[in-house]
Scaffold this active site. Structure first.
Site, PDB file in Angstrom:
ATOM      1  CG  HIS A  48      -1.666   1.250   1.356  1.00  0.00           C
ATOM      2  ND1 HIS A  48      -2.808   1.721   0.527  1.00  0.00           N
ATOM      3  CD2 HIS A  48      -1.580   2.117   2.381  1.00  0.00           C
ATOM      4  CE1 HIS A  48      -3.283   2.956   0.948  1.00  0.00           C
ATOM      5  NE2 HIS A  48      -2.529   3.069   2.163  1.00  0.00           N
ATOM      6  CG  HIS A  72       0.518   7.022   3.976  1.00  0.00           C
ATOM      7  ND1 HIS A  72       0.917   6.328   3.180  1.00  0.00           N
ATOM      8  CD2 HIS A  72      -0.737   6.564   4.210  1.00  0.00           C
ATOM      9  CE1 HIS A  72      -0.076   5.402   2.888  1.00  0.00           C
ATOM     10  NE2 HIS A  72      -1.198   5.511   3.574  1.00  0.00           N
ATOM     11  CD  GLU A  76      -4.400   6.353  12.693  1.00  0.00           C
ATOM     12  OE1 GLU A  76      -3.769   7.368  13.373  1.00  0.00           O
ATOM     13  OE2 GLU A  76      -5.494   6.018  13.310  1.00  0.00           O
ATOM     14  CG  ASP A  77      -2.496   1.694  10.366  1.00  0.00           C
ATOM     15  OD1 ASP A  77      -3.505   2.106  10.912  1.00  0.00           O
ATOM     16  OD2 ASP A  77      -2.850   1.840   8.964  1.00  0.00           O
ATOM     17  CG  ASP A 139      -4.069   6.826   2.290  1.00  0.00           C
ATOM     18  OD1 ASP A 139      -3.828   5.565   1.895  1.00  0.00           O
ATOM     19  OD2 ASP A 139      -4.654   7.156   3.203  1.00  0.00           O
ATOM     20  CG  ASP A 259     -22.502  14.327 -25.713  1.00  0.00           C
ATOM     21  OD1 ASP A 259     -23.265  13.718 -25.290  1.00  0.00           O
ATOM     22  OD2 ASP A 259     -22.713  15.498 -25.413  1.00  0.00           O
TER      23      ASP A 259
HETATM   24 MN    MN Z   1      -2.839   4.559   3.889  1.00  0.00          MN
END
Ligand code: MN
Length: 730
Positions: A48, A72, A76-77, A139, A259
């Site tokens: 990712h 990134h 957070e993770d 992201d 169109d």
């Molecule tokens: Mn991410």
């Protein structure tokens, strides 16, 4: 799967001087901390961040941004901290990662449609640096590409948020391809059946369409050649989501969406753009109302191009977009296109107005001289003038920077503002002056006894709060003025025989306020009297002719005033009727001490009711005519009044007994007696007797006069010691 080498090659291609070491370092770091983690799809987690970094190279972003793409999700993770990032990669990357960590914690879930714009702005504001937003978009784009691995409800939620927030953000930042891809992916997950149906229809005619595209492409190229214009021609079906929107908004079938094919001609100069437009219009008939000149009038996101729709070969409507290479680059990379100026050969000569749209976006005030400064500016607050906060239910509210708890309270409801005395901000008690910060969750605390004060005007920022506070203070002052004004009017009107409450009821006062003073209504008039802006005399002048400005009291009104000042429980039968009214508080003047049957006169005292004098009492001469009032004895009421009688007689034995017997025989009580004797054998007696009325007194006096040796009998008219005083009845 993207490899690190691919990413580094791409960065080196658009920025040969870039130091890519930091990208490698970020890759290693991310690999270590994400080790063992997998995505829902089962792939290693590191895929990712690699994909995100790769998307960032498509935007030709700087190495810090690409490295941040790799990092990134680390804070957070994983167990990594922002301090660790700063220590390893320096403050610039740490700020970017921190921005992304914060953004990952806000979701546009359960919001109202009209709040989407505020949410987008909040994301921009929280990002602080536009690169944070670009990385966030990359992201989101990769997450959307791999959304299928998510549980269905989560898919819908993320797709909805993408359509509401991130696609418009990509559009605003001018990155057309990210916007298009995000919209199509969101459409796919929000309306799976419609998406499948539509893509199948488009696919069915794939061969026919591709042949058509190839055919028309060659035709356009030949026409360009004829006119000596060099240009690159491409053709493609329009985006699925825009076809879907068109079908939905125009309520037409797929068959009627002609169109769906758009051709793009990319040339070198602006002059050539208009030449190509002329060539197109002379070859095919233009559809009226479909020509748009975004070169002369660029879009807000700096997008420039000529758009026209013509009836093409085989009578098929087709859109033609004509632009220069540079315009195309801006259309593809948006704001990111400007990085080239910094990392490439420098931006000298670049018109500063190129950044006008961004200036508009971030509303900053100062001029941007070069792209270095431009980049610097991106690193500071994007919305220095705005702040976005949440209600406890998760709704977003926008305020001017520096706005306080009070501004927030008034934005909910005027009553909440008027009773606000503090707030829980992110669960913590905060005072009303607390200045809101982006992302705060604010819950107002009210108290029914709390009210706005003038100091609030010193710190509130929103016009709404300011207006409401002023309004409250004004209303409060007005209420007080109305109360006072009314009291003044009732009393002063009464003095002139006018019944103010009645005039209010009949509408007479309303009329006076409007016609006489040009005011909105009677309330304004009363308030003005209370404020002292208008005097009662002015008001009375409108109602009475000058000569009548001196009139007697209106008794009905006066009675109401007296009722107020008469102590409760002390109302007893009064022997005097004041005007037509019974039971009014009266006092008998001690100076003249009138008796029932005497002719009497009344006057209104200051707060002590009506003083009753004998008519002709010299004290009445000093009394203001205005305060005179008609009084009469109430003949139904039996009462006794004390009265003094002076008797002059010879000082004889037994005479005093004779006098007292006479008084008793006349059915009167003696309440006191004073007797003085003189050298010439005279006695001066003063009796105080209780009599029913003047006639009763007369009978007593006559009886005493008949007594031998009594020389003079006289009612005491004026008690010198009690000049002017009155005595309450009862
Ligand atoms: Mn991410």
């Amino acid at each position: 799967m993207v490899r690190l080498e691919d990413i580094i090659d791409r960065v080196a291609a658009y920025n040969p001087s870039a130091d890519t070491e930091i990208i490698k370092k970020a890759y290693v770091f991310s690999g270590v901390v994400h080790q063992g983690q997998t995505r829902l799809s089962g792939e290693p987690y590191l895929d990712h961040p690699l994909e995100v970094a790769n998307i960032l190279t498509a935007l030709k972003l700087d190495v810090q941004s690409v490295a941040t793409g790799l990092l990134h999700d680390t804070v957070e993770d994983t167990h990594t901290t922002i301090e660790k990032i700063e220590e390893t990669f320096g403050p610039e990357i740490a700020v970017l990662v921190d921005g992304l960590t914060k953004l990952s914690r806000v979701t546009f879930d359960k919001q109202e449609d009209h709040e989407a714009e505020n949410f987008r702005k909040m994301i921009l504001a929280m990002g602080r640096d536009i690169r944070v937003i670009l990385i966030k978009l990359a992201d989101r784009l990769h997450n959307m590409r791999t959304l299928g691995a998510m549980p269905p409800e989560k898919q819908k939620m993320i797709a909805r948020e993408t359509l509401d927030i991130y696609a418009p953000l990509a559009n605003r930042l001018g990155i057309g391809w990210i916007k298009t891809e995000l919209e199509d992916l969101a459409f796919k997950h929000l309306e799976p059946e419609k998406f499948a149906n539509l893509s199948e229809r488009v696919a069915q005619e794939k061969v026919v369409r591709e042949n058509y595209i190839e055919h028309v492409k060659v035709m356009i190229e030949e026409k360009l050649k004829e006119h000596g214009v060099q240009g690159e021609v491409t053709g493609r079906p329009k985006q699925l989501y825009s076809i879907y929107k068109k079908m939905a908004s125009q309520d037409v079938n797929f068959e009627n969406i002609y169109d769906i094919i758009a051709f793009r001609v990319i040339v070198k100069t602006v002059k050539e753009c208009y030449e190509v437009l002329g060539i197109t219009h002379s070859a095919w008939k233009p559809v009226p109302g479909r020509f748009k000149d975004y070169i002369a009038l660029p879009k807000g996101n700096l997008y420039q191009s000529l758009h026209t729709t013509v009836i093409g070969p085989y009578g098929v409507r087709m859109e033609v977009q004509i632009r220069t290479t540079e315009m195309h680059s801006v259309a593809e990379c948006g704001i990111a296109a400007h990085w080239k100026y910094k990392e490439g050969k420098g931006g000298e000569g670049k018109d500063t107005k190129n950044f006008a749209w961004l200036r508009q976006l971030v509303e900053w005030q100062r001029d941007l001289k070069d792209s270095d400064e431009f980049l610097e500016t991106l690193k500071i607050d994007l919305f220095p003038t705005e702040v976005y906060v949440f209600t406890p239910k998760g709704h977003i509210k926008e305020f001017t920077a520096g706005a306080t708890v009070v501004d927030f309270a008034y934005s909910i409801h005027t009553d909440v503002g008027n009773r606000c005395y503090g707030a829980r901000v992110n669960g913590r008690m905060s005072p009303i002056k607390y200045q809101l910060r982006n992302g705060d969750v604010v819950e107002i605390i009210t108290s029914p006894n709390h009210h706005p004060s003038k100091d609030w005007l010193g710190f509130v920022k929103s016009p709404r709060a300011r207006t409401r506070i002023r309004h409250w203070i004004k209303t409060e002052e007005r209420q007080m003025s109305i109360g006072l004004g009314r009291e003044i009017c009732v009393n002063e009107f009464a003095k002139h025989g006018l019944d103010f409450p009645k005039l209010l009821k009949t509408g007479e006062m309303e009329k006076t306020a409007k016609d006489g003073f040009g005011l909105q209504g009677v309330e304004s008039l009363i308030a003005s009297v209370g404020y002292g802006k208008i005097s009662v005399a002015q008001v009375l002048g409108k109602l009475l002719p000058p000569e009548k400005l001196e009139t007697k009291y209106n008794l009905a009104v006066f009675k109401r005033v007296l009722d107020k000042i008469t102590p409760r429980g002390k109302k007893e039968k009064s022997p005097v009727i004041v005007g037509g009214a019974e039971d009014m508080l009266v006092r008998f003047a001690k100076c003249c001490n009138p008796l029932p049957g005497d002719e009497i006169a009344g006057f209104i005292t200051q707060g002590q009711g009506v003083a009753v004098h004998s008519k002709g009492c010299p004290n009445m001469l000093h009394i203001d005519k205005d305060r005179r009032i008609d009084v009469a004895w109430d003949k139904k009421e039996k009462t006794t009044r004390p009265v003094k009688i002076d008797i002059v007689c010879r000082n004889e034995k037994g005479l005093l007994a004779e006098i007292t017997n006479a008084i008793k025989a006349a059915d009167a009580n003696i309440s006191s007696a004073e007797i003085k004797t003189s050298k010439d054998n005279k006695a001066l007696c003063r009796f105080e007797v209780e009599v029913n009325d003047a006639a009763h007194l007369k009978t007593i006096i006559k009886a005493i006069q008949k007594i031998k040796n009594v020389t003079k009998v006289e009612r005491v008219r004026k008690d010198v010691s009690k000049d002017g005083e009155t005595e309450a009845i009862p």
